[in-house]
Enzyme design. Structure first.
Site, short mmCIF file in Angstrom:
data_model
loop_
_atom_site.label_atom_id
_atom_site.label_comp_id
_atom_site.label_asym_id
_atom_site.label_seq_id
_atom_site.Cartn_x
_atom_site.Cartn_y
_atom_site.Cartn_z
N ASP A 112 3.80 50.53 -62.14
CA ASP A 112 3.14 51.41 -61.18
C ASP A 112 2.94 50.62 -59.88
O ASP A 112 3.16 49.41 -59.81
CB ASP A 112 1.81 51.97 -61.73
CG ASP A 112 1.45 53.29 -61.04
OD1 ASP A 112 2.03 53.58 -59.97
OD2 ASP A 112 0.60 54.03 -61.55
C1 BGC Z 1 0.58 56.48 -59.13
C2 BGC Z 1 1.85 56.88 -59.83
C3 BGC Z 1 2.91 57.22 -58.82
C4 BGC Z 1 3.10 56.05 -57.87
C5 BGC Z 1 4.19 56.28 -56.85
C6 BGC Z 1 0.80 55.46 -58.04
O1 BGC Z 1 -0.32 55.27 -57.26
O2 BGC Z 1 -0.33 55.98 -60.09
O3 BGC Z 1 1.59 57.95 -60.68
O4 BGC Z 1 4.10 57.55 -59.47
O5 BGC Z 1 1.89 55.79 -57.20
O6 BGC Z 1 3.85 57.23 -55.91
#
Ligand code: BGC
Length: 721
Positions: free
Chosen positions: A264
């Site tokens: 993540d």
């Molecule tokens: C979130 C994810 C997301 C990623 C990319 C993160 O802050 O937890 O769910 O896919 O950002 O946007």
């Protein structure tokens, strides 16, 4: 480790020419900021592309920019390795569908798959190769804003949702390539964050991990999901981004997952904040050991991996293994053959059909919970439409609107004016989401007085939900409650439409004072027409709640799959489980929802009431539409193991189905059952199947009053041939 045989000659040849920096580049994913606004610096993504120091990009916006970035990678970088592009296409790309928590309420696997397929078609034509979806974190805490992204409280529903979504996103295109790679997230137990506080720790037992949080991911892996994203959180003290046992052990070795593990956002560096890595090199080593292939947006892989290699904390084989996996993914996506695959393909011909599907998805997701005196379908000739959500083109799109534009939404006010053509529809906003507006309440009350009926659309704006949107008071804001109180006092029958992305705690007077109550969710681009279809009767509502709706925040978490206590709830016994200051049951139960038709069930039966441990049988029930309109009934099959070696949930969902019935018609609904469906994890977490009785419950919701029960006995017997 990827075996040599799985790595193609092309990938091996590219890897043979790569420097360490270029290899680590393939393991690095960067976000936006592509437009050069100053002299190219070391972190300018275009510079990094040219130098082969980035392998994929996320959240890059616009076909031209994507094409240009890809061109630079393919034509101007030393090795010409194509990039891939990722984006959160969570509930639609340009045509926005209801938020997942809403669409899950349709309990319709085909719909879940179709909307994912349409999202993929739109996203691919905008140059996207991977969606960071489906989000399949079972969530039972309404304080957690991210509850909106999942399919509710139940592991089986999230697992079925995962299967349908992965199939839909990844369905092959005309050339036979996987269309859009799915990345199931967030592995795992993110929904269990302490106090519903985003990013907090999740302290979950191994049993709960295996029974509740892992099954949706297992389902995604069984559907060949292309990628998995570990959660930001730590689970029982082990940060998920560094969780070797669950990722390399369970996911890769036991389940055989050979896709990509994408961290993540910045999560690899954040291992230092978790207090398990002293520097970037340690963070990078922990993540790589655990199985992470791609570092999304942190400095850990780019800066830390070379140091970790020098220190001997990681090996070149481990790095090569991850690089091979990334390149194999690009090859599988067809990017070595056509790096611009899909970008700009003209998909305008299907646009109307995709919008029609958004409308269909929205009307199948909106849950009708009350309809006193057959208030709906609306017969009123003059309707006062009131509330900030009635004209909220952006907010109706929900938390992850991708390329969805408010300008392309059809609002509730527009939808009702078109769809209730025979009626006069006045509109008064009444207030803003969280603040009064001058004269707003007076205008609204005047409108209500002049009308035969009120449609009151209140709820939460989309920024109050989603990531980093935890709330200790998940309630309707005071300004909207003041509006509702004044409108109720005008004395006209009210249809209350709650436009929310999670269950909000509701005052009794608000619920009790509404003649009809709908959960409209943030239902997407076509929310207006979809709601009009329901209010006019053009569509007979068929959705059911996929999440229990608490009466108070303090009741959270409340869900049907709780385990029994030694002192089961008994309203007449003060020494039984419950609360002094709140009811035991939720305000609305999982599965609740009605339509304009009425159904009865009867003749619940099993083909065999006793089966041996290897056998299958079928449960059957007759369903009759006893009303004068056609309708769709949803049936849930739950099980309860009354005596086992460990405590088993009060109800476990085993299946669900929907049946469409003409007025007066009866049909037989069947569920097939295997004895092994009733095995469970014993005290050592090993699968175990007992002889004995299983109680099966079939009905319209998890409420006891909605369920019929029959017993199945499992007994020793010879294994069938
Ligand atoms: C979130 C994810 C997301 C990623 C990319 C993160 O802050 O937890 O769910 O896919 O950002 O946007």
């Amino acid at each position: 480790m990827m075996s040599r045989a799985e790595v193609s000659a092309r990938v091996r040849a590219v890897m043979a020419r790569m420097t360490l920096a270029e290899k680590i580049g393939q393991l690095s994913m960067l976000a936006d900021g592509l437009v050069e606004t100053g002299p190219p610096g070391p972190h300018n993504p275009f510079t990094m592309i040219l130098e082969g120091r980035v392998g994929s990009l996320l959240n890059v916006w616009g076909r031209d920019l994507i094409r240009e970035a890809q061109r630079k990678a393919v034509e101007e970088s030393r090795l010409g390795v194509p990039l891939f592009f990722g984006l959160d296409v969570v509930h639609g790309h340009r045509s926005i569908h209801p938020v997942p928590l809403g669409e899950a309420c349709a309990f319709d696997r085909e719909l879940w798959e179709q909307t994912a397929r349409d999202s993929a078609i739109e996203a691919v034509s905008d140059g996207i190769h991977m969606t960071f979806a489906p989000m399949i974190d079972v969530a039972r805490d309404i304080r957690w804003g991210r509850i909106v992204e999942c399919a509710g409280e139940d592991p089986y529903v999230n697992a079925e949702f995962a299967r349908a979504r992965v199939r839909g996103y990844q369905a092959a295109d005309a050339e036979g390539f996987m269309r859009l790679a799915a990345c199931a997230k967030h592995f795992c137990a993110y929904g269990a964050v302490l106090a519903g506080r985003d990013y907090a720790e999740a302290d979950v037992s191994e049993r709960t991990l295996h029974e509740v949080y892992l099954p949706p991911f297992k389902a995604a892996v069984e559907e060949s999901v292309a990628a998995i994203m570990p959660a930001f959180v730590d689970v029982a003290g082990v940060a998920m981004t560094a969780h070797e046992k669950l990722m390399r052990g369970l996911l890769r070795t036991q389940w055989g997952f050979d896709g990509l593990i994408v961290s993540d956002y910045n999560a690899v560096s954040e291992l230092m904040n978790h207090g398990v890595a002293a520097d970037l090199a340690e963070a990078a080593a922990l993540a790589l050991h655990a199985g992470v292939d791609i570092d999304m947006m942190s400095e850990a892989f780019p800066q830390g991996l070379p140091v970790a290699l020098e220190r001997g904390a990681v090996s070149l084989e481990q790095i090569d293994d991850a690089v091979a996996r990334v390149l194999a993914f690009k090859e599988r996506m067809g990017l070595f053959d056509d790096p611009y695959r899909g970008i700009g393909v003209d998909i305008s011909a299907g646009r109307a059909a995709r919008r029609a599907l958004s409308r269909e998805a929205a009307r199948r997701s909106i849950v009708l919970l009350r309809n006193e005196d057959a208030m709906l379908p609306l017969r009123a000739k003059s309707i006062a439409l009131i509330g900030p959500m009635a004209d909220a083109p952006e907010d109706q799109l929900g938390a992850w609107a991708s390329a969805g534009a408010g300008a392309e939404s059809i609002t509730i006010v527009e939808g009702l004016r078109q769809g209730l053509a025979g009626a006069h529809v006045s509109f008064a906003r009444g207030c803003a989401f969280t603040a009064p507006i001058d004269g707003g309440v007076d205008d609204a009350v005047m409108g209500a007085r002049d009308a035969d009926a009120v449609v009151l659309c209140i709820g939460e704006d989309r920024l109050s939900t989603g990531e980093a949107a935890s709330r200790t008071k998940p309630e309707i804001p005071a300004a909207q409650l003041d509006l509702a109180r004044a409108v109720y006092a005008a004395g006209k029958p009210v249809v209350l439409v709650l436009c929310v992305s999670r269950p909000l705690v509701l005052p009794d007077w608000l619920v009790d004072g509404a003649r009809a109550l709908l959960i409209g969710w943030h239902a997407g681009s076509e929310m207006g027409p979809a709601l009009a279809d329901i209010l006019s009767g053009a569509f007979n509502p068929s959705a059911r709640l996929c999440v229990s709706w608490p009466t108070t925040t303090g009741q959270t978490p409340v869900f049907f799959g709780m385990r029994p206590t030694g002192r089961p709830h008994d309203p007449n016994n003060g020494w039984s489980t419950g609360f002094l200051d709140a009811p035991y049951a939720p305000r609305f139960s999982f599965g609740e929802g009605i339509g304009y038709a009425h159904f009865t069930r009867g003749n619940l039966r099993l083909d065999e009431a006793t089966i041996n441990r290897h056998a299958v049988t079928t449960l059957r029930v007759d369903v009759t539409n006893v009303s004068e309109v056609p309708g769709v009934e949803t049936l849930f099959l739950f099980a309860r193991d009354p005596v086992a070696q460990v405590t088993r949930p009060l109800l476990e969902l085993k299946d669900f189905t929907k049946v469409a019935l003409a007025p007066g018609k009866t049909t037989q609904v069947s569920f097939s059952l295997r004895a092994s469906d009733f095995s469970y994890l014993d005290s050592e977490l090993q699968p175990r199947l007992d002889n004995g009785v299983i109680r099966l419950f079939v009905g319209a919701s998890a409420r006891a009053s909605d369920l019929d029960c029959i017993e199945l006995t499992i007994a020793d017997g010879p294994r069938e041939a």
